[in-house]
Design an enzyme around this catalytic site. Sequence first.
Site, PDB file in Angstrom:
ATOM      1  N   ARG A 179      -2.165   2.053  -7.018  1.00  0.00           N
ATOM      2  CA  ARG A 179      -1.297   1.845  -5.862  1.00  0.00           C
ATOM      3  C   ARG A 179       0.158   1.641  -6.246  1.00  0.00           C
ATOM      4  O   ARG A 179       1.058   2.207  -5.621  1.00  0.00           O
ATOM      5  CB  ARG A 179      -1.760   0.617  -5.069  1.00  0.00           C
ATOM      6  CG  ARG A 179      -2.983   0.870  -4.239  1.00  0.00           C
ATOM      7  CD  ARG A 179      -3.375  -0.366  -3.466  1.00  0.00           C
ATOM      8  NE  ARG A 179      -4.544  -0.086  -2.639  1.00  0.00           N
ATOM      9  CZ  ARG A 179      -5.072  -0.954  -1.799  1.00  0.00           C
ATOM     10  NH1 ARG A 179      -4.550  -2.164  -1.678  1.00  0.00           N
ATOM     11  NH2 ARG A 179      -6.121  -0.629  -1.083  1.00  0.00           N
TER      12      ARG A 179
ATOM     13  N   ARG B 149      -4.588  -9.123  -4.937  1.00  0.00           N
ATOM     14  CA  ARG B 149      -5.846  -9.429  -4.256  1.00  0.00           C
ATOM     15  C   ARG B 149      -6.767  -8.210  -4.258  1.00  0.00           C
ATOM     16  O   ARG B 149      -6.331  -7.089  -4.046  1.00  0.00           O
ATOM     17  CB  ARG B 149      -5.561  -9.820  -2.808  1.00  0.00           C
ATOM     18  CG  ARG B 149      -6.797 -10.090  -1.980  1.00  0.00           C
ATOM     19  CD  ARG B 149      -6.440 -10.360  -0.529  1.00  0.00           C
ATOM     20  NE  ARG B 149      -5.848  -9.217   0.116  1.00  0.00           N
ATOM     21  CZ  ARG B 149      -6.544  -8.234   0.703  1.00  0.00           C
ATOM     22  NH1 ARG B 149      -7.858  -8.266   0.725  1.00  0.00           N
ATOM     23  NH2 ARG B 149      -5.930  -7.220   1.273  1.00  0.00           N
TER      24      ARG B 149
ATOM     25  N   LEU C 259      -1.560   1.670   8.048  1.00  0.00           N
ATOM     26  CA  LEU C 259      -2.081   2.124   6.776  1.00  0.00           C
ATOM     27  C   LEU C 259      -2.882   3.425   6.896  1.00  0.00           C
ATOM     28  O   LEU C 259      -3.691   3.573   7.799  1.00  0.00           O
ATOM     29  CB  LEU C 259      -3.002   0.997   6.311  1.00  0.00           C
ATOM     30  CG  LEU C 259      -3.229   0.800   4.858  1.00  0.00           C
ATOM     31  CD1 LEU C 259      -3.146  -0.673   4.556  1.00  0.00           C
ATOM     32  CD2 LEU C 259      -4.597   1.298   4.520  1.00  0.00           C
TER      33      LEU C 259
ATOM     34  N   GLU D  39      -6.597   5.044   1.168  1.00  0.00           N
ATOM     35  CA  GLU D  39      -6.669   5.850  -0.048  1.00  0.00           C
ATOM     36  C   GLU D  39      -7.676   6.982   0.105  1.00  0.00           C
ATOM     37  O   GLU D  39      -7.601   7.998  -0.570  1.00  0.00           O
ATOM     38  CB  GLU D  39      -7.121   4.965  -1.225  1.00  0.00           C
ATOM     39  CG  GLU D  39      -6.010   4.576  -2.141  1.00  0.00           C
ATOM     40  CD  GLU D  39      -5.876   3.067  -2.280  1.00  0.00           C
ATOM     41  OE1 GLU D  39      -6.720   2.352  -1.708  1.00  0.00           O
ATOM     42  OE2 GLU D  39      -4.934   2.628  -2.932  1.00  0.00           O
TER      43      GLU D  39
ATOM     44  N   HIS E  22       0.869  -1.167   0.000  1.00  0.00           N
ATOM     45  CA  HIS E  22       0.000   0.000   0.000  1.00  0.00           C
ATOM     46  C   HIS E  22       0.910   1.222   0.000  1.00  0.00           C
ATOM     47  O   HIS E  22       1.883   1.253   0.750  1.00  0.00           O
ATOM     48  CB  HIS E  22      -0.899  -0.043   1.238  1.00  0.00           C
ATOM     49  CG  HIS E  22      -2.029   0.914   1.160  1.00  0.00           C
ATOM     50  ND1 HIS E  22      -1.861   2.259   1.337  1.00  0.00           N
ATOM     51  CD2 HIS E  22      -3.343   0.735   0.888  1.00  0.00           C
ATOM     52  CE1 HIS E  22      -3.027   2.863   1.187  1.00  0.00           C
ATOM     53  NE2 HIS E  22      -3.940   1.962   0.915  1.00  0.00           N
TER      54      HIS E  22
END
Lengths: 589, 86
Positions: free
Chosen positions: A288, A400, A254, A257, A244
């Site tokens: 990404r 994924r 994280l 976005e 990420h």
Amino acid sequence: MSSSIPVRRFDTLVIGAGGGGLRAALQLAQADAHVAVVSKVFPTRSHTVAAQGGMNAALANVLPDNWHWHMFDTIKGSDYLADQDAVEYMCRAAPRLVVELEHAGVPFSRLDNGKIYQRPFGGQSQNFGGDQAARTCAAADRTGHAILHSLYQQNIHAKTHFFDEYLALDLIYDDEGTILGAVVMEIETGETMVIEAKATLLATGGAGQIFRTNTNAHINTGDGMGMALRAGIPLQDMEFFQFHPTGIAGKGMLITEGARGEGGYLLNKDGERFMERYAPNAKDLASRDVVSRAIYTEVKEGRGCGPNADHVMLKLDHLGMDVIQKRLPGIRSTIQTFLHIDPASESIPVYPTAHYTMGGIPTNRHGQVVAPLGQTAEETVQGLYAVGECACVSVHGANRLGGNSLLDIVVFGRAAGNHIIDYLKENRYHRPMADDSIDKAMARLSRWGQKGEGESVRQLKDELKKTMEDFCGVFRTDEILAEGVDKVIALEARLQDARLQDHSKVFNTARVEALELENLMDIALATVCSAHARKESRGAHSRIDYPDRDDERWLKHSLFFKEGRKLDYKPVRMKPLTVDSFPPKARVY
Amino acid sequence: MNSIAEDSANIKARLQWRCRRGMLELDLLLLPFVENVYDSLSAEDKHKFHLLLDLQDQELLECLMLQTPPQDNNLNDIISQIRSTV
């Protein structure tokens, strides 16, 4: 040596107590099989608990949908490396599994009409690449937590036997390669035990800890993958690791976005909005991998921020307190907690963070571990199953999609449970034990009892993680990866000289970390060797020197063997169960 | 090592393992606190820290991130201490 170790016997041994392991254990316990679950932490502290996003299923509660569209999106998202039979199986099963979880008490968020709410995620489409779909079911932002707790409670009710805070050391296998169980160690006492089983299932999760900056809990050291490699079983598609672009620099958590979606943008040390150079149209909302590589390049070329010039800044303060508080409250609280700054007034230091292991132990759609052990590419390893992030079934292929990992663990956990029930009917007795295999596992453990001066485990681990980040991260070329292979091999050699200073038995976490490091080292080597060999860009594996996907040469799965660091390949299963195959096409969103 | 020192080392080691959780955020909040601060806590605060560790991961995260107050008001103080050492 092996004769002195206590032995416990079960029909099935499940290693790992996240969603995949517990779903399989439940299926077995409800069928009256005698099941043991071994977990190195208390089961409800498994990493499944961190999966907040949700679980995909084509329920069509919000927008039109069907499983076939979900199948298309998953295969396209995988950059056509997923096995299409496994994907069809998963997408068909998804709606039933959501309903089943709901009946078991998972409180999915609801629409006003009482149906399960579904949110749109990236990569979801209607009608094979058309309008956005809404396919993700969520229990607010605690879906993983809700699923894990429900499965744990059901297992307790079904009388699954739990060995909490036991670390699995190695698989036990006989001369024919049949898996007979595992050698485990109770962390509290340091005592070892043999758990004999007619079937063993690995569900130990991913290996994000091979990278310095990652989103994974510290427990994600890929123990099952390491055990498989040492038992002669290859790991599949390890070059595909999902990154990420915006993790908190140096920590890894994280920043979604959504922060850039709301208008946040990235700056280098000169205050330049550098994404304008890399992606003039999409800028900070480019895909990404593009954003991740841009950040890496800025840092590598000396335009990074901070005293070590090792990150870039994510600017949100221009959005104003109201927008941040209303739309990004979780991010604000994370930043305030870990950086003691307020994103409403200061920029956030960010760097790409490793998130998900697409590769793993090769299995078929029943969860049976398969490997090219004799005549064919996919012979079953008798008595061994694997599910979830430690496995490669492969439904995620090279990349994924969000919302497909929780689905993967419950669908294939259940499928493996069902297959083991049949396997147990045909294999009613325990086979003779393989003492030499037990001795081998014990030798690996007792090696850490050597005293004296030597390399530090902590130091080696830090070096390994930094090496993987610098030489097998988001920026990959032949030169960089070749250097990475050499460096990891050198670290592997130094690991032989590592010694522990603490030789106590009770809760010796230093020894546990040493055993985990052996797993990380093997997995890192599998990852960097597989990445070096694959001369194309596909999904998460992005090569600067081979920027295009090359279906002619590389539409195939990689298999890395520990013995001789050998690489082999096998075809992708392009034929679904009932529908037509989705042939590879350019992946455009 | 005498037996009291050994017991105390064992308690600490056990505690470190209990701080290994399912979320990176919790690892980063709890492990440094145990390594660097726990020993200097009063007996009462040590007890509170143990109570905090009994919470489930999701609940613990929400408390430590100040998203949801703990059901037991007495834990607010130890939560502040953990946050201040990150």
